[in-house]
Design an enzyme around this catalytic site. Structure first.
Site, mmCIF file in Angstrom:
data_model
loop_
_atom_site.group_PDB
_atom_site.id
_atom_site.type_symbol
_atom_site.label_atom_id
_atom_site.label_comp_id
_atom_site.label_asym_id
_atom_site.label_seq_id
_atom_site.Cartn_x
_atom_site.Cartn_y
_atom_site.Cartn_z
ATOM 1 N N THR A 7 0.861 -1.188 0.000
ATOM 2 C CA THR A 7 0.000 0.000 0.000
ATOM 3 C C THR A 7 0.890 1.228 0.000
ATOM 4 O O THR A 7 1.998 1.200 0.551
ATOM 5 C CB THR A 7 -0.876 0.078 1.266
ATOM 6 O OG1 THR A 7 0.005 0.143 2.390
ATOM 7 C CG2 THR A 7 -1.779 -1.106 1.404
ATOM 8 N N GLU A 63 -5.865 -3.492 -0.516
ATOM 9 C CA GLU A 63 -6.283 -4.605 0.349
ATOM 10 C C GLU A 63 -7.482 -5.361 -0.205
ATOM 11 O O GLU A 63 -7.813 -6.437 0.287
ATOM 12 C CB GLU A 63 -6.647 -4.073 1.748
ATOM 13 C CG GLU A 63 -5.480 -3.591 2.586
ATOM 14 C CD GLU A 63 -5.142 -2.116 2.352
ATOM 15 O OE1 GLU A 63 -5.465 -1.586 1.267
ATOM 16 O OE2 GLU A 63 -4.549 -1.501 3.259
ATOM 17 N N LYS A 91 -12.696 18.437 10.683
ATOM 18 C CA LYS A 91 -13.512 18.511 11.891
ATOM 19 C C LYS A 91 -13.475 19.934 12.432
ATOM 20 O O LYS A 91 -12.507 20.342 13.068
ATOM 21 C CB LYS A 91 -13.008 17.517 12.936
ATOM 22 C CG LYS A 91 -14.085 17.119 13.918
ATOM 23 C CD LYS A 91 -13.701 15.890 14.687
ATOM 24 C CE LYS A 91 -14.923 15.315 15.381
ATOM 25 N NZ LYS A 91 -14.624 14.150 16.192
ATOM 26 N N TRP A 150 -18.318 17.576 11.395
ATOM 27 C CA TRP A 150 -17.588 17.100 10.212
ATOM 28 C C TRP A 150 -17.939 17.880 8.950
ATOM 29 O O TRP A 150 -19.089 18.244 8.722
ATOM 30 C CB TRP A 150 -17.911 15.627 9.959
ATOM 31 C CG TRP A 150 -17.480 14.723 11.067
ATOM 32 C CD1 TRP A 150 -18.292 14.061 11.947
ATOM 33 C CD2 TRP A 150 -16.149 14.367 11.426
ATOM 34 N NE1 TRP A 150 -17.536 13.310 12.820
ATOM 35 C CE2 TRP A 150 -16.220 13.485 12.529
ATOM 36 C CE3 TRP A 150 -14.886 14.714 10.923
ATOM 37 C CZ2 TRP A 150 -15.089 12.939 13.125
ATOM 38 C CZ3 TRP A 150 -13.764 14.163 11.526
ATOM 39 C CH2 TRP A 150 -13.869 13.289 12.621
HETATM 40 P P1 AMP Z 1 -5.023 2.374 -2.831
HETATM 41 O O1 AMP Z 1 -4.877 1.241 -1.890
HETATM 42 O O2 AMP Z 1 -3.762 3.147 -3.035
HETATM 43 O O3 AMP Z 1 -5.631 1.946 -4.123
HETATM 44 O O4 AMP Z 1 -6.022 3.419 -2.177
HETATM 45 C C1 AMP Z 1 -7.296 3.039 -1.737
HETATM 46 C C2 AMP Z 1 -8.071 4.230 -1.283
HETATM 47 O O5 AMP Z 1 -8.365 5.091 -2.389
HETATM 48 C C3 AMP Z 1 -9.427 3.882 -0.718
HETATM 49 O O6 AMP Z 1 -9.351 3.465 0.625
HETATM 50 C C4 AMP Z 1 -10.173 5.192 -0.877
HETATM 51 O O7 AMP Z 1 -9.864 6.101 0.154
HETATM 52 C C5 AMP Z 1 -9.610 5.738 -2.168
HETATM 53 N N1 AMP Z 1 -10.547 5.425 -3.259
HETATM 54 C C6 AMP Z 1 -10.535 4.367 -4.073
HETATM 55 N N2 AMP Z 1 -11.552 4.428 -4.959
HETATM 56 C C7 AMP Z 1 -12.242 5.550 -4.681
HETATM 57 C C8 AMP Z 1 -13.414 6.183 -5.225
HETATM 58 N N3 AMP Z 1 -14.065 5.678 -6.259
HETATM 59 N N4 AMP Z 1 -13.829 7.332 -4.649
HETATM 60 C C9 AMP Z 1 -13.165 7.877 -3.612
HETATM 61 N N5 AMP Z 1 -12.056 7.340 -3.070
HETATM 62 C C10 AMP Z 1 -11.602 6.189 -3.588
#
Ligand code: AMP
Length: 545
Positions: free
Chosen positions: A185, A330, A440, A445
């Site tokens: 990640t 994940e 916040k 929020w």
């Molecule tokens: P990653 O593991 O780098 O792909 O990041 C995952 C995170 O990206 C998620 O936990 C979300 O916070 C954000 N994310 C993924 N898809 C979306 C979406 N369609 N809209 C808003 N946030 C997203």
């Protein structure tokens, strides 16, 4: 019990075998850094994967070993996607845009034995080579990009390696629960964490990518993953495309704007996928110059929220559907997809758009729930906001070799995503924020995502980000950063942004006029998302005198 179905393992080599058997002549196209294109077929792919497996064996790769890639999207990367797991080894796709410190950490944590690296990015590894004791060799793939400043010392050439290997490989028996892939990640706090995909999870996830109400990949598609192959397996597309025999078009090194438009047109691409920024920049370009994108019906957007403007602009001007999806490293990553339910088909357009702008309903195989502050289940009424938790066969159950980082995995088998969301009565999940991105103000929020969406509704705005600025009185207030289109027909002033926001937000939620900043560009993470960490840091600093 007797009389049951066969215990037939869901393993990655089956995916390739099917493509080579039924679609041997279908094309795999790769764009190199110099703009030239390489073409091959699934029959070629199978032959090269066999050679690569033999070559890897010759280098001493054993089941369970980690073999890494630092590479853009092209056919050689696809060959590695199949050859490494087919040997029972683990393909570790590295995001080479991470900092040196993070790269050092993940390569050493994964104990990668080999790294297959694109020539154009090999300079990064050359600088780190002495800190990577487990890495035995760097295999360089010529991607016809810019020359690197230096190459690592112990290198081999990919094509020479293949040429020296015999052309029929033995496939070892594999169990579906064996590890196949590894991705870290991009960690917002602490060290990056490894997520280990199994053959079974990869196979099932790819099938979800082919379901009509999922990714809808099929043999008839010409698919272009603009999302990098180092970012959660390019959202599973290399596997779902191969599984169905779809034509694959790989854009090579981070292609955006004009070259992307040219590639979409020339290869008559029908579906593409990537983070919103890519499509925002492409739209800008498409407005300036005409391309024939009549084949392109769907752009799958995820990784960050798709804005209303993005969805409306593509639909109105080009008849292209922006399909919104949510996922994480994940979650392999497909978690939810926002397809219109039949119940909404006759609703007014605005209501339909509202649903499609949400992140979507969980795809088959993924279950979701909303957790309140005490871990209690929250109702699905579209109002309550809680932390989204998910479970399913392609959701991580722990981090790789990292028992300390287990807080997100609940004792009763759910993964807490860290995303704040509501779920409506129809089951559509709507993300309101990352837990840490919420603002916040005096204990109340404000959703940065909602505010960003509103700002992006201004026709003169190219990109916008909303982050918290620390404030002595209010704890935090919303600060808005805007990149304008520089379009003389649509100038943007701070007051217009405020007027726009005041239509949708309560007075107390509005930013102060001095918290609206016009900037030339927004900082991006290695996978092209807006880097809010950098923005928060910037805003937290007292202004220079
Ligand atoms: P990653 O593991 O780098 O792909 O990041 C995952 C995170 O990206 C998620 O936990 C979300 O916070 C954000 N994310 C993924 N898809 C979306 C979406 N369609 N809209 C808003 N946030 C997203």
């Amino acid at each position: 019990m007797n009389g049951l179905m066969m215990d037939w393992p869901l393993v990655i080599p089956q995916i390739l075998r099917r493509a080579a058997q039924f679609f041997p002549e279908k094309a795999i196209v790769s764009r190199w850094g110099d703009g030239t294109r390489h073409r091959m077929t699934y029959a070629d792919l199978e032959g090269r994967v066999h050679r690569l497996m033999n070559a890897l064996r010759g280098l001493g790769i054993q089941p369970g070993d980690r073999v890494a890639t630092c590479a853009w999207n092209h056919h050689r990367h696809l060959e590695l996607y199949f050859a490494v797991p087919s040997l029972g080894a683990v393909l570790h796709t590295i995001n080479f845009r991470l900092s040196h410190e993070q790269l050092r950490y993940i390569i050493n944590h994964a104990q990668d034995r080999l790294i297959f690296v694109d020539r154009s990015v090999a300079g990064t590894l050359a600088a780190l080579e002495t800190d990577l004791p487990a890495v035995e060799k760097f295999i360089v793939m010529d991607d016809r990009g810019p020359e690197p400043a230096a190459l690592p010392r112990s290198t081999m050439d990919y094509e020479e390696l293949l040429a020296g290997a015999s052309e029929r490989a033995e496939f070892p028996p594999l169990r579906e629960e064996m590890a196949a892939g590894l991705c870290y990640t991009s960690a917002t706090t602490g060290d990056p964490k490894g997520v280990l995909y199994s053959h079974r999870s990869t196979f099932l996830h790819a099938m979800a990518g082919c379901m009509v109400d999922g990714g809808a990949m099929s043999e008839r598609e010409v698919a272009l993953p603009a999302v990098p192959m180092f970012h959660v397996n390019a959202w599973g597309m290399p596997y779902s495309c191969t599984m169905t025999g779809a034509t694959q078009v790989f854009p090579g090194s981070g292609v955006i704007g004009q070259p992307l438009a040219e590639l979409l047109e020339a290869e008559r691409v029908t579906c593409a996928a990537g983070v919103p920024t890519i499509w925002t920049l492409l739209y800008q370009h498409l407005k300036e110059k005409r391309y024939d994108l009549s084949r392109l019906h769907t752009i799958l957007v995820g990784g960050s929220a798709a804005s209303r403007a993005l969805m409306e602009n593509y639909a109105r001007d080009f008849g292209i559907r922006v399909l919104h999806a949510w996922g994480m490293t994940e979650t392999s990553p497909i978690g939810t997809m926002s397809r219109l339910k039949r119940a909404l088909e006759d609703s007014p357009e605005e209501r339909q758009l509202e649903a499609r702008l949400k992140q979507g309903i969980p795809v088959v195989g993924v279950e979701a729930k909303l957790l309140g502050e005490q871990g209690e289940d929250l109702p699905w009424d579209g109002e309550h906001v809680g932390e989204l938790a998910v479970r399913g066969p392609w959701i991580a159950s722990s981090y790789y070799n990292n028992p300390q980082a287990g807080a997100a995995f609940t004792a009763d088998g759910w993964f807490r995503t860290g995303d704040m969301a509501s779920i409506d009565r129809l089951g559509y999940v709507k993300l309101t924020d990352r837990k840490k991105d919420l603002i916040k103000r005096k204990g109340e929020w404000i959703s940065s995502v909602d505010m960003e969406n509103a700002v992006q509704g201004h026709p003169g705005v190219l990109e916008a980000a909303v982050v918290a600025r620390p404030d002595e009185v209010c704890d935090e207030v919303a600060a808005v950063l805007v990149v304008t289109r520089d379009d003389p027909n649509h100038p943007v002033a701070a007051q217009e942004i405020l007027d726009l926001l005041s239509r949708k937000f309560a007075k107390w939620q509005l930013p102060l006029p001095e918290d609206i900043h016009f900037v030339a560009a927004l900082p991006k993470t290695g996978v092209g998302k807006i880097d809010k960490k950098v923005l928060r840091k910037m805003l937290a600093q007292p202004p220079a005198n």
